[in-house]
Design a protein around this motif. Sequence first.
Motif, PDB file in Angstrom:
ATOM      1  N   ASP A   1      36.325-123.487 130.290  1.00 40.78           N
ATOM      2  CA  ASP A   1      36.063-122.658 131.477  1.00 40.78           C
ATOM      3  C   ASP A   1      35.809-123.519 132.710  1.00 40.78           C
ATOM      4  N   GLY A   2      36.486-124.662 132.786  1.00 38.68           N
ATOM      5  CA  GLY A   2      36.358-125.533 133.942  1.00 38.68           C
ATOM      6  C   GLY A   2      35.204-126.508 133.891  1.00 38.68           C
ATOM      7  N   SER A   3      34.336-126.384 132.891  1.00 40.38           N
ATOM      8  CA  SER A   3      33.193-127.288 132.767  1.00 40.38           C
ATOM      9  C   SER A   3      33.557-128.448 131.840  1.00 40.38           C
ATOM     10  N   PRO A   4      33.248-129.687 132.239  1.00 35.72           N
ATOM     11  CA  PRO A   4      33.657-130.846 131.436  1.00 35.72           C
ATOM     12  C   PRO A   4      32.829-130.991 130.167  1.00 35.72           C
ATOM     13  N   ILE A   5      33.511-131.280 129.069  1.00 33.87           N
ATOM     14  CA  ILE A   5      32.849-131.505 127.786  1.00 33.87           C
ATOM     15  C   ILE A   5      33.475-132.719 127.106  1.00 33.87           C
ATOM     16  N   ALA A   6      32.721-133.297 126.186  1.00 29.74           N
ATOM     17  CA  ALA A   6      33.231-134.368 125.331  1.00 29.74           C
ATOM     18  C   ALA A   6      33.085-133.902 123.896  1.00 29.74           C
ATOM     19  N   VAL A   7      34.202-133.751 123.214  1.00 30.39           N
ATOM     20  CA  VAL A   7      34.215-133.350 121.812  1.00 30.39           C
ATOM     21  C   VAL A   7      34.290-134.635 120.994  1.00 30.39           C
ATOM     22  N   THR A   8      33.298-134.891 120.155  1.00 32.12           N
ATOM     23  CA  THR A   8      33.178-136.195 119.506  1.00 32.12           C
ATOM     24  C   THR A   8      33.040-136.071 117.995  1.00 32.12           C
ATOM     25  N   PHE A   9      33.552-137.094 117.299  1.00 35.86           N
ATOM     26  CA  PHE A   9      33.473-137.117 115.845  1.00 35.86           C
ATOM     27  C   PHE A   9      33.470-138.564 115.363  1.00 35.86           C
ATOM     28  N   CYS A  10      32.517-138.898 114.517  1.00 34.08           N
ATOM     29  CA  CYS A  10      32.460-140.227 113.921  1.00 34.08           C
ATOM     30  C   CYS A  10      32.772-140.113 112.435  1.00 34.08           C
ATOM     31  N   PRO A  11      33.953-140.581 111.987  1.00 36.41           N
ATOM     32  CA  PRO A  11      34.326-140.416 110.578  1.00 36.41           C
ATOM     33  C   PRO A  11      33.465-141.216 109.615  1.00 36.41           C
ATOM     34  N   LEU A  12      32.778-142.253 110.091  1.00 36.37           N
ATOM     35  CA  LEU A  12      31.966-143.073 109.199  1.00 36.37           C
ATOM     36  C   LEU A  12      30.652-142.407 108.809  1.00 36.37           C
TER      37      LEU A  12
ATOM     38  N   ILE B   1      37.033-139.111 120.213  1.00 40.15           N
ATOM     39  CA  ILE B   1      36.550-138.402 121.404  1.00 40.15           C
ATOM     40  C   ILE B   1      37.726-137.700 122.072  1.00 40.15           C
ATOM     41  N   VAL B   2      37.520-136.436 122.420  1.00 41.80           N
ATOM     42  CA  VAL B   2      38.468-135.716 123.275  1.00 41.80           C
ATOM     43  C   VAL B   2      37.706-135.284 124.519  1.00 41.80           C
ATOM     44  N   ASN B   3      38.119-135.786 125.670  1.00 33.54           N
ATOM     45  CA  ASN B   3      37.533-135.383 126.945  1.00 33.54           C
ATOM     46  C   ASN B   3      38.298-134.175 127.455  1.00 33.54           C
ATOM     47  N   ASP B   4      37.596-133.088 127.704  1.00 32.96           N
ATOM     48  CA  ASP B   4      38.269-131.838 128.050  1.00 32.96           C
ATOM     49  C   ASP B   4      37.368-130.996 128.941  1.00 32.96           C
ATOM     50  N   THR B   5      37.792-129.771 129.177  1.00 31.43           N
ATOM     51  CA  THR B   5      36.967-128.790 129.899  1.00 31.43           C
ATOM     52  C   THR B   5      37.009-127.480 129.127  1.00 31.43           C
TER      53      THR B   5
ATOM     54  N   THR C   1      31.641-137.239 134.174  1.00 33.87           N
ATOM     55  CA  THR C   1      32.269-138.447 133.644  1.00 33.87           C
ATOM     56  C   THR C   1      33.151-138.104 132.464  1.00 33.87           C
ATOM     57  N   THR C   2      33.804-139.113 131.918  1.00 37.62           N
ATOM     58  CA  THR C   2      34.476-139.018 130.631  1.00 37.62           C
ATOM     59  C   THR C   2      33.899-140.120 129.748  1.00 37.62           C
TER      60      THR C   2
END
Length: 341
Positions: free
Chosen positions: A129-140, A123-127, A157-158
Motif C-alpha cells: 500500500d505504498g509503505s516500504p517494508i523489508a521481507v526477510t528470511f535467514c535459512p540458517l 531480503i526482498v525490499n518492497d512496499t 531505506t532499503t
Amino acid sequence: MKKRTAVTAIAAAAVAIVVIAIAVSAATNSRQGATDSSADSATTAIPDFLQQDFPRTDWSQADAAISQALSGGPPKDGIPAIDEPQFDPVASFAHPDEVLAILVQGETETKAYPYNILVWHEIVNDTIDGSPIAVTFCPLCGSAAVFDSVLPGGETTTFGVSGGLLESNMIMFDRATETLWQQSTGNALAGEHYPHKLQLHSFQLLSVGEIKERYPEALIVNENTGHSRDYSNNPYAGYDDSDEFYFVPSRVDDRYPAKTIFVAFSIGDTHVASPWLELEDGRHYTTAVDGEEVTLEKTDGELHISGPDAVEIPFYFEMWFSWAVQNEDGEVFVPETAANQ
C-alpha cells in the motif's frame, strides 16, 4: 535442449559456490581476527571483515555482541537482496503448493514472498500500500520477519545482506547509514542507530496452496529477480531436518529440538516464544506477559496475537536454538499447559 542443460549447469554451479563458501567460512572463522575500531568502543572488538566491508559504519556505537560475529562466506551483498520484485498472480506459481510463503496484507494489496525465492536472496525490499517494508528470511535459523523500512529518525531505506552472522543469524545493513541490524530481532548491532530497534510489520506464514485457496487475488514474487538461480532447488536441503549446524551457536538449549519453529513476540522488554505447531487451530489462549493480558488465537493456520484493548501484537518465526540463545531470560508459552479455552 542445450540451453536447458546450460541453465542447469549454471544453477548447479551456484549451489556449489554457496556450499563451498559456507564450508570455507566455517573452517576459517576460528582464525578471523578482530580489532578495536576506536577509543570510544574500547570494550568492543569489531571483526576485521566487517570493518573492511563497512567503512561508513559508525563503529563507536556498537553492541559488545558484534565482536562474536562471523563471516558467513559470501561478502557484503554476496547474497543479493531483491530491490525491484516482480509479481505474478498466485495461481501461476509453478512450484509445489507445499512451499511456504510470507503473506503480507494491506488495505489494497496482498503479496506473497515464497521461501524458494527467499532462501536465495534473504531480503526482498518492497512496499505494501505504498509503505516500504523489508521481507526477510535467514535459512540458517529459520527466522522469518517483516520490518517497516523506516529508520528511527524517520528516513526510508532499503536493506542488504552483510555477509555476517551472529549466533547463526543473518546480520542485515541499511543502505542509508550502514547501521548493522540483527535480522531476527531487528535490534541494531552497530552504527548510527544503535541501540534502536526496527518496527515489526504484521504477516502470516502459510503454504502457497493455502494462499491460493484463501487469497486468490494475491500476487506472488516471480523468478524475474535479475539473478541466475535455480529456484526449484534449495541450497540448504536437509538442513532443517538435521541436528547439525553450519555455524554452531554459543550454546544450545535442550528443552526443545534445536530446529523446532517457534513464533516469537515481545511485550515491553519481555520476550516470549511458543512452539508454532503446538498452537492448535481453533484454540483461544490467554496468558499474562509483563503484567498484561495477551491473547493468542490460531484459525486455519493464521495466528493473531493481541494485547489489552485488542491491540495487535506483531510476531516473527524462528528456530528454537536461535531464539533461545538470544533470549536467555525470555519466557516460553507452552500451549499444552494452558487451560482449554
